[in-house]
Structures are given as structure tokens and as C-alpha cells.
Design an enzyme around this catalytic site. Structure first.
Site, PDB file in Angstrom:
ATOM      1  N   HIS A 226      54.812 -35.739 114.339  1.00 26.63           N
ATOM      2  CA  HIS A 226      55.810 -34.791 113.829  1.00 26.63           C
ATOM      3  C   HIS A 226      56.492 -35.305 112.560  1.00 26.63           C
ATOM      4  O   HIS A 226      56.797 -34.525 111.653  1.00 26.63           O
ATOM      5  CB  HIS A 226      56.848 -34.501 114.930  1.00 26.63           C
ATOM      6  CG  HIS A 226      57.860 -33.466 114.537  1.00 26.63           C
ATOM      7  ND1 HIS A 226      57.517 -32.163 114.230  1.00 26.63           N
ATOM      8  CD2 HIS A 226      59.205 -33.550 114.380  1.00 26.63           C
ATOM      9  CE1 HIS A 226      58.611 -31.493 113.904  1.00 26.63           C
ATOM     10  NE2 HIS A 226      59.647 -32.299 113.981  1.00 26.63           N
TER      11      HIS A 226
ATOM     12  N   HIS B 229      64.354 -28.831 112.190  1.00 23.94           N
ATOM     13  CA  HIS B 229      64.660 -27.400 112.064  1.00 23.94           C
ATOM     14  C   HIS B 229      66.163 -27.235 112.187  1.00 23.94           C
ATOM     15  O   HIS B 229      66.727 -27.573 113.238  1.00 23.94           O
ATOM     16  CB  HIS B 229      64.044 -26.593 113.211  1.00 23.94           C
ATOM     17  CG  HIS B 229      62.569 -26.447 113.131  1.00 23.94           C
ATOM     18  ND1 HIS B 229      61.934 -25.237 113.079  1.00 23.94           N
ATOM     19  CD2 HIS B 229      61.593 -27.380 113.106  1.00 23.94           C
ATOM     20  CE1 HIS B 229      60.633 -25.424 113.017  1.00 23.94           C
ATOM     21  NE2 HIS B 229      60.394 -26.721 113.040  1.00 23.94           N
TER      22      HIS B 229
ATOM     23  N   SER C 255      58.350 -25.706 109.624  1.00 24.62           N
ATOM     24  CA  SER C 255      58.784 -27.113 109.740  1.00 24.62           C
ATOM     25  C   SER C 255      58.788 -27.797 108.392  1.00 24.62           C
ATOM     26  O   SER C 255      57.787 -27.790 107.674  1.00 24.62           O
ATOM     27  CB  SER C 255      57.811 -27.902 110.626  1.00 24.62           C
ATOM     28  OG  SER C 255      57.836 -27.424 111.914  1.00 24.62           O
TER      29      SER C 255
ATOM     30  N   MET D 239      51.821 -24.254 115.922  1.00 28.69           N
ATOM     31  CA  MET D 239      52.463 -23.927 117.207  1.00 28.69           C
ATOM     32  C   MET D 239      53.457 -22.776 117.036  1.00 28.69           C
ATOM     33  O   MET D 239      54.470 -22.727 117.729  1.00 28.69           O
ATOM     34  CB  MET D 239      53.202 -25.160 117.746  1.00 28.69           C
ATOM     35  CG  MET D 239      52.311 -26.365 117.964  1.00 28.69           C
ATOM     36  SD  MET D 239      53.256 -27.783 118.535  1.00 28.69           S
ATOM     37  CE  MET D 239      52.092 -29.114 118.241  1.00 28.69           C
ATOM     38  N   SER D 240      53.162 -21.884 116.107  1.00 26.52           N
ATOM     39  CA  SER D 240      54.139 -20.812 115.853  1.00 26.52           C
ATOM     40  C   SER D 240      53.465 -19.601 115.219  1.00 26.52           C
ATOM     41  O   SER D 240      52.252 -19.526 115.121  1.00 26.52           O
ATOM     42  CB  SER D 240      55.240 -21.329 114.915  1.00 26.52           C
ATOM     43  OG  SER D 240      54.689 -21.638 113.647  1.00 26.52           O
TER      44      SER D 240
ATOM     45  N   ASN E  99      48.665 -32.183 107.950  1.00 22.98           N
ATOM     46  CA  ASN E  99      47.834 -33.279 108.486  1.00 22.98           C
ATOM     47  C   ASN E  99      46.415 -32.752 108.652  1.00 22.98           C
ATOM     48  O   ASN E  99      46.209 -31.541 108.721  1.00 22.98           O
ATOM     49  CB  ASN E  99      48.383 -33.750 109.844  1.00 22.98           C
ATOM     50  CG  ASN E  99      48.487 -32.622 110.848  1.00 22.98           C
ATOM     51  OD1 ASN E  99      49.349 -31.741 110.726  1.00 22.98           O
ATOM     52  ND2 ASN E  99      47.617 -32.622 111.829  1.00 22.98           N
TER      53      ASN E  99
ATOM     54  N   HIS F 242      60.202 -21.782 119.309  1.00 18.93           N
ATOM     55  CA  HIS F 242      58.829 -22.076 119.724  1.00 18.93           C
ATOM     56  C   HIS F 242      58.684 -21.928 121.233  1.00 18.93           C
ATOM     57  O   HIS F 242      59.614 -22.189 121.991  1.00 18.93           O
ATOM     58  CB  HIS F 242      58.455 -23.516 119.344  1.00 18.93           C
ATOM     59  CG  HIS F 242      58.565 -23.802 117.885  1.00 18.93           C
ATOM     60  ND1 HIS F 242      59.755 -24.142 117.299  1.00 18.93           N
ATOM     61  CD2 HIS F 242      57.623 -23.788 116.900  1.00 18.93           C
ATOM     62  CE1 HIS F 242      59.549 -24.332 116.002  1.00 18.93           C
ATOM     63  NE2 HIS F 242      58.276 -24.125 115.733  1.00 18.93           N
TER      64      HIS F 242
ATOM     65  N   ALA G 292      53.996 -25.039 109.166  1.00 18.88           N
ATOM     66  CA  ALA G 292      53.257 -26.285 108.966  1.00 18.88           C
ATOM     67  C   ALA G 292      52.048 -26.220 109.901  1.00 18.88           C
ATOM     68  O   ALA G 292      52.180 -25.753 111.028  1.00 18.88           O
ATOM     69  CB  ALA G 292      54.134 -27.466 109.337  1.00 18.88           C
TER      70      ALA G 292
ATOM     71  N   TYR H 241      57.076 -23.916 123.101  1.00 20.47           N
ATOM     72  CA  TYR H 241      57.216 -25.216 123.773  1.00 20.47           C
ATOM     73  C   TYR H 241      58.675 -25.610 124.000  1.00 20.47           C
ATOM     74  O   TYR H 241      58.956 -26.537 124.755  1.00 20.47           O
ATOM     75  CB  TYR H 241      56.470 -26.330 123.006  1.00 20.47           C
ATOM     76  CG  TYR H 241      56.965 -26.595 121.599  1.00 20.47           C
ATOM     77  CD1 TYR H 241      58.152 -27.272 121.367  1.00 20.47           C
ATOM     78  CD2 TYR H 241      56.227 -26.175 120.503  1.00 20.47           C
ATOM     79  CE1 TYR H 241      58.607 -27.506 120.072  1.00 20.47           C
ATOM     80  CE2 TYR H 241      56.664 -26.411 119.215  1.00 20.47           C
ATOM     81  CZ  TYR H 241      57.860 -27.068 119.007  1.00 20.47           C
ATOM     82  OH  TYR H 241      58.308 -27.295 117.740  1.00 20.47           O
ATOM     83  N   GLU H 242      59.605 -24.908 123.359  1.00 22.25           N
ATOM     84  CA  GLU H 242      61.024 -25.185 123.624  1.00 22.25           C
ATOM     85  C   GLU H 242      61.450 -24.569 124.960  1.00 22.25           C
ATOM     86  O   GLU H 242      62.569 -24.800 125.413  1.00 22.25           O
ATOM     87  CB  GLU H 242      61.898 -24.608 122.497  1.00 22.25           C
ATOM     88  CG  GLU H 242      61.708 -25.313 121.172  1.00 22.25           C
ATOM     89  CD  GLU H 242      62.523 -24.667 120.063  1.00 22.25           C
ATOM     90  OE1 GLU H 242      63.731 -24.928 119.995  1.00 22.25           O
ATOM     91  OE2 GLU H 242      61.950 -23.883 119.284  1.00 22.25           O
TER      92      GLU H 242
HETATM   93  N1  HPA Z   1      48.321 -29.096 115.515  1.00 22.02           N
HETATM   94  C1  HPA Z   1      49.204 -28.191 115.966  1.00 22.02           C
HETATM   95  N2  HPA Z   1      50.315 -27.896 115.303  1.00 22.02           N
HETATM   96  C2  HPA Z   1      50.548 -28.510 114.142  1.00 22.02           C
HETATM   97  C3  HPA Z   1      49.678 -29.475 113.620  1.00 22.02           C
HETATM   98  C4  HPA Z   1      48.499 -29.775 114.357  1.00 22.02           C
HETATM   99  O1  HPA Z   1      47.673 -30.615 113.959  1.00 22.02           O
HETATM  100  N3  HPA Z   1      50.202 -29.899 112.443  1.00 22.02           N
HETATM  101  C5  HPA Z   1      51.354 -29.218 112.256  1.00 22.02           C
HETATM  102  N4  HPA Z   1      51.581 -28.374 113.286  1.00 22.02           N
END
Ligand code: HPA
Length: 306
Positions: free
Chosen positions: A270, A78, A47, A233-234, A257, A100, A130, A102-103
Site C-alpha cells: 500500500h 484517503h 488512492s 479494489m474500487s 505497481n 471500499h 490506483a 474491504y472496509e
Molecule cells: N491489486 C489490487 N488493487 C490494487 C493493486 C493491485 O495490485 N494496486 C493498487 N490497487
């Protein structure tokens, strides 16, 4: 056997074998017939990190929509294309945009492009993502070289390798003890020192959760107890698929983050993830290019061409 049983069997087997060896070979052949570039490294851009692929020269791009039987990326931030070309004179193929869970795609579908890249001829997979920084020492914008992962989705019985195994890809029970190549991790340490960014780079353990929601404070606390350093998440299913077909893997996470281990801390979002990705893409691109340069020099040396 009744017609109904046959129908059920057909439906069931078509969902399991929707990405059979033959179908994946067909997708690989689609590329091999359209480009003369024969990549040795596959790159997956995380990402906000799509510009990693901007360094590619003699680029030949294929939009996901134009590739037969390929999924399309549905996430904002993306794009969806496969780029063949050269990085540091090394033939590469880069995915701008990944798939992903979640998609709504099953894990095997999310990581199917890894098998396509394998059949196109890659030997190495360089994956980026990310991630939220859970290790309290990590700052936003830092990089984590992935030393290992914890496959939490696998704990719940969800694996990209579920279903009948095709030994043309790899063994039924592949080991994962050396998922992230130790030699490449050592190389990355040297590259980071050469770049003078060792204060902003760590080595750690990544985990992938299903998303798309970010995690609760209690979940972050639990993940920290089991020694997770960064959460995303990947990638984990891509790496499992890559190791199954004997690719050598190198990966790093950009910490976009900090994970809140107290409910008074700021929520992840996001937009921040994509923004931090963009602000750190130059440094991530340089790390990627330098890693490839080192690897290219090593391969040349091994082949006696230097
Ligand atoms: N959690 C899950 N997935 C992420 C995060 C997070 O804090 N930051 C970027 N992708």
C-alpha cells in the site's frame, strides 16, 4: 403475522432501504442548502490522488463526519471530504476519499455517494483509481484510460443494485454496454496527444476485486487470460451505480505497481501505491483539468454560448 415476523421484516427492510431515495435526497439537500455551487461533474479521487482536488477554485469542503448519514473513510492515504468548487470554470464536486468493500461496507453503501452527486445535479462522473498493471506493456506510473470493466464481484452475485429497484434512480436491468463513454475516451486520446504523454498512457480493461489482500500469482494469471489490463479494489460498483442513474462516465487508473505473474517478483504494498500516486498526481491532475476544459468547451458550443 406475528410480532416476531414483523420485527424480522422491519429489520430486513431497514437494512435494504437504509439508503432509500428519501435518505439520499436528504443528504443531497444538505449540500444544496449549504452551497450555491451546482456541480455538473462529480470526481472521485483514487488512492494517493487526492491532490486532483487541489486544482479546485472557490472550494467549499464538507468533511464526511459532518455530513448526516454519510459513511467515513477508514483507509490510510484517503482523507474524507466532499469539495464543491470550479475546475476550468466548470462547477464540480470532488470526493477526496471513497468507500471500499474491504472496509466492511456493502457495495450499495460504497457507491451511495454517486447517487447523492446525481441528486445534487451532476451529469458526468469522472472516476480515478490506483491499480496494479497486469498488461505486461504497462509500467509503474503509466495511466490507463478505462475502456471497459469486468465485474468479477458481480459474477459472485454481489452488486450495488441488489435489492428492490427504485425507478427514480434507474431501470431494474440497466445495460452496461457503453459503461465508459466512447466519446470521452476519444477525447482523452486527443488530450493525451496534446500533453505529449502518449507513450505512458494506454486504454484498457479494469477489474475490481474485494481486497484488502493483493492477488496471488495464479489469480493474476487467470485475470490476464480473461483480458484484464489493470486490477484494483474500487470503482466498478460506482460506475454501475452511475450508469444506472444515467450519468456519463469517464475513468482512468494510475498504474502504481506491476502485478507479479511469477512468485519471485516483488510484492505489491500500500505504501508504494500511495507513493506512486503522489509522484504522478501532477500529470493526473493535468489530464483531469484538460478533459474538463475540453468538455466545458464542447458544452458551451452545444449551448450556443461560444
Ligand atoms: N491489486 C489490487 N488493487 C490494487 C493493486 C493491485 O495490485 N494496486 C493498487 N490497487
Amino acid at each position: 403475522m406475528t410480532y416476531l415476523n414483523i420485527l424480522i421484516l422491519l429489520l430486513f427492510s431497514s437494512s435494504l432501504s437504509s439508503y432509500s431515495y428519501e435518505l439520499i435526497k436528504e443528504i443531497a439537500d444538505f449540500f444544496l442548502e449549504r452551497t450555491s455551487i451546482r456541480p455538473k461533474i462529480g470526481i472521485i479521487c483514487g488512492s494517493g490522488l487526492n491532490s486532483l482536488a487541489d486544482h479546485i477554485t472557490d472550494a467549499e469542503a464538507f468533511e464526511y463526519e459532518s455530513i448526516p448519514n454519510f459513511p467515513v473513510s477508514t483507509v490510510e492515504g484517503h482523507v474524507g471530504r466532499m469539495i464543491f468548487g470550479y475546475l476550468e470554470d466548470m462547477p464540480v464536486v470532488a470526493m477526496q476519499g471513497r468507500f471500499h468493500y474491504y472496509e466492511g461496507y456493502p457495495l450499495a453503501k460504497c457507491s451511495m455517494p454517486v447517487r447523492v452527486m446525481k441528486l445534487v445535479g451532476i451529469k458526468y462522473l469522472f472516476a480515478t483509481n490506483a491499480a496494479g498493471g497486469l498488461n505486461p506493456k504497462y509500467k509503474v506510473g503509466d495511466i490507463m484510460i478505462v475502456r471497459d470493466h469486468i465485474n468479477i464481484m458481480g459474477f459472485a452475485g454481489n452488486s450495488p443494485l441488489q435489492g428492490p429497484n427504485n425507478p427514480r434512480f434507474g431501470p431494474r436491468f440497466p445495460p452496461m454496454t457503453n459503461a465508459y463513454d466512447r466519446h470521452l475516451v476519444r477525447k482523452a486520446r486527443k488530450v493525451v496527444r496534446d500533453m505529449g504523454i502518449e507513450n505512458d498512457v494506454h486504454e484498457g480493461v479494469y477489474t475490481c476485486l474485494g481486497g484488502p489482500n493483493y492477488e496471488t500469482v495464479a489469480e493474476f494469471k487467470m485475470l490476464r487470460i480473461i483480458s484484464v489490463d489493470a486490477v484494483g479494489m474500487s470503482m466498478v460498483h460506482e460506475v454501475i451505480t452511475a450508469r444506472h442513474c444515467d450519468l456519463t462516465v469517464f475513468a482512468f487508473s494510475l498504474i502504481t505497481n506491476k502485478c507479479a505473474t511469477d512468485s519471485s517478483e516483488e510484492d505489491a504494498n500500500h505504501e508504494e501505491v500511495v507513493m506512486v500516486g503522489k509522484s504522478r498526481q501532477a500529470i493526473c491532475g493535468e489530464l483531469m483539468c484538460r478533459m474538463i476544459r475540453e468538455l466545458a468547451a464542447e458544452v458551451q458550443e452545444k449551448n450556443g454560448t461560444k
